[in-house]
Design a protein around this motif. Sequence first.
Motif, PDB file in Angstrom:
ATOM      1  N   MET A   1       0.827  -1.200   0.000  1.00 10.46           N
ATOM      2  CA  MET A   1       0.000   0.000   0.000  1.00 10.46           C
ATOM      3  C   MET A   1       0.867   1.257   0.000  1.00 10.46           C
ATOM      4  O   MET A   1       0.587   2.199  -0.726  1.00 10.46           O
ATOM      5  CB  MET A   1      -0.928  -0.033   1.222  1.00 10.46           C
ATOM      6  CG  MET A   1      -1.832   1.152   1.328  1.00 10.46           C
ATOM      7  SD  MET A   1      -3.013   1.097  -0.019  1.00 10.46           S
ATOM      8  CE  MET A   1      -3.999   2.478   0.347  1.00 10.46           C
ATOM      9  N   PHE A   2       1.902   1.250   0.820  1.00  6.63           N
ATOM     10  CA  PHE A   2       2.789   2.395   0.903  1.00  6.63           C
ATOM     11  C   PHE A   2       3.525   2.619  -0.419  1.00  6.63           C
ATOM     12  O   PHE A   2       3.708   3.762  -0.848  1.00  6.63           O
ATOM     13  CB  PHE A   2       3.784   2.203   2.053  1.00  6.63           C
ATOM     14  CG  PHE A   2       4.633   3.404   2.300  1.00  6.63           C
ATOM     15  CD1 PHE A   2       4.088   4.565   2.830  1.00  6.63           C
ATOM     16  CD2 PHE A   2       5.975   3.390   1.997  1.00  6.63           C
ATOM     17  CE1 PHE A   2       4.867   5.681   3.046  1.00  6.63           C
ATOM     18  CE2 PHE A   2       6.769   4.504   2.207  1.00  6.63           C
ATOM     19  CZ  PHE A   2       6.215   5.651   2.740  1.00  6.63           C
ATOM     20  N   SER A   3       3.917   1.558  -1.080  1.00 10.55           N
ATOM     21  CA  SER A   3       4.612   1.688  -2.362  1.00 10.55           C
ATOM     22  C   SER A   3       3.671   2.240  -3.439  1.00 10.55           C
ATOM     23  O   SER A   3       4.093   2.985  -4.312  1.00 10.55           O
ATOM     24  CB  SER A   3       5.192   0.347  -2.798  1.00 10.55           C
ATOM     25  OG  SER A   3       4.164  -0.575  -3.025  1.00 10.55           O
ATOM     26  N   PHE A   4       2.392   1.878  -3.370  1.00  9.84           N
ATOM     27  CA  PHE A   4       1.403   2.404  -4.311  1.00  9.84           C
ATOM     28  C   PHE A   4       1.293   3.929  -4.172  1.00  9.84           C
ATOM     29  O   PHE A   4       1.240   4.652  -5.168  1.00  9.84           O
ATOM     30  CB  PHE A   4       0.042   1.746  -4.070  1.00  9.84           C
ATOM     31  CG  PHE A   4      -1.057   2.323  -4.916  1.00  9.84           C
ATOM     32  CD1 PHE A   4      -1.153   2.003  -6.256  1.00  9.84           C
ATOM     33  CD2 PHE A   4      -1.984   3.200  -4.367  1.00  9.84           C
ATOM     34  CE1 PHE A   4      -2.159   2.547  -7.047  1.00  9.84           C
ATOM     35  CE2 PHE A   4      -2.993   3.742  -5.143  1.00  9.84           C
ATOM     36  CZ  PHE A   4      -3.075   3.407  -6.491  1.00  9.84           C
ATOM     37  N   ILE A   5       1.275   4.414  -2.943  1.00 13.85           N
ATOM     38  CA  ILE A   5       1.171   5.854  -2.693  1.00 13.85           C
ATOM     39  C   ILE A   5       2.414   6.568  -3.220  1.00 13.85           C
ATOM     40  O   ILE A   5       2.318   7.607  -3.877  1.00 13.85           O
ATOM     41  CB  ILE A   5       0.968   6.131  -1.187  1.00 13.85           C
ATOM     42  CG1 ILE A   5      -0.412   5.617  -0.751  1.00 13.85           C
ATOM     43  CG2 ILE A   5       1.085   7.619  -0.886  1.00 13.85           C
ATOM     44  CD1 ILE A   5      -0.646   5.657   0.724  1.00 13.85           C
ATOM     45  N   LEU A   6       3.582   5.997  -2.942  1.00 19.77           N
ATOM     46  CA  LEU A   6       4.817   6.611  -3.419  1.00 19.77           C
ATOM     47  C   LEU A   6       4.912   6.606  -4.940  1.00 19.77           C
ATOM     48  O   LEU A   6       5.406   7.559  -5.540  1.00 19.77           O
ATOM     49  CB  LEU A   6       6.030   5.902  -2.820  1.00 19.77           C
ATOM     50  CG  LEU A   6       6.281   6.154  -1.342  1.00 19.77           C
ATOM     51  CD1 LEU A   6       7.474   5.353  -0.874  1.00 19.77           C
ATOM     52  CD2 LEU A   6       6.492   7.627  -1.082  1.00 19.77           C
ATOM     53  N   ASP A   7       4.433   5.536  -5.567  1.00 18.43           N
ATOM     54  CA  ASP A   7       4.466   5.462  -7.025  1.00 18.43           C
ATOM     55  C   ASP A   7       3.570   6.510  -7.679  1.00 18.43           C
ATOM     56  O   ASP A   7       3.869   7.013  -8.757  1.00 18.43           O
ATOM     57  CB  ASP A   7       4.048   4.071  -7.501  1.00 18.43           C
ATOM     58  CG  ASP A   7       5.071   3.008  -7.159  1.00 18.43           C
ATOM     59  OD1 ASP A   7       6.235   3.371  -6.886  1.00 18.43           O
ATOM     60  OD2 ASP A   7       4.698   1.819  -7.165  1.00 18.43           O
ATOM     61  N   ASN A   8       2.466   6.836  -7.044  1.00 13.74           N
ATOM     62  CA  ASN A   8       1.504   7.769  -7.619  1.00 13.74           C
ATOM     63  C   ASN A   8       1.649   9.191  -7.087  1.00 13.74           C
ATOM     64  O   ASN A   8       0.916  10.085  -7.504  1.00 13.74           O
ATOM     65  CB  ASN A   8       0.084   7.271  -7.382  1.00 13.74           C
ATOM     66  CG  ASN A   8      -0.184   6.010  -8.169  1.00 13.74           C
ATOM     67  OD1 ASN A   8       0.146   5.936  -9.341  1.00 13.74           O
ATOM     68  ND2 ASN A   8      -0.750   5.017  -7.521  1.00 13.74           N
TER      69      ASN A   8
END
Length: 92
Positions: A1-8
Amino acid sequence: MFSFILDNLDSLLYLLPSIQRKMERHKEWTGTVEAKKTWTLSKHAYLVIFRTDDGQRKKLRLDRKEDFDLHEEGRRYAKKAGDDLPDTKPKP
């Protein structure tokens, strides 16, 4: 979830100024030109700072010197709802 936020996150930061401009387009205000500034290394090299009647500061970033020269310090201008820029004719 955290990586999704950072990616976007970069996409969100890219869209933020356009969303802010769209919200500002619907506002109507009248104010006086407080200051004019220029920068040579900026994408928007010209800045006009307004002080509205209710005391807020509005910063108007411009790309063209012709638009920048239309605004005079100490003169009053009105921005109508739906327009991006204030009217170029000063208010009395």
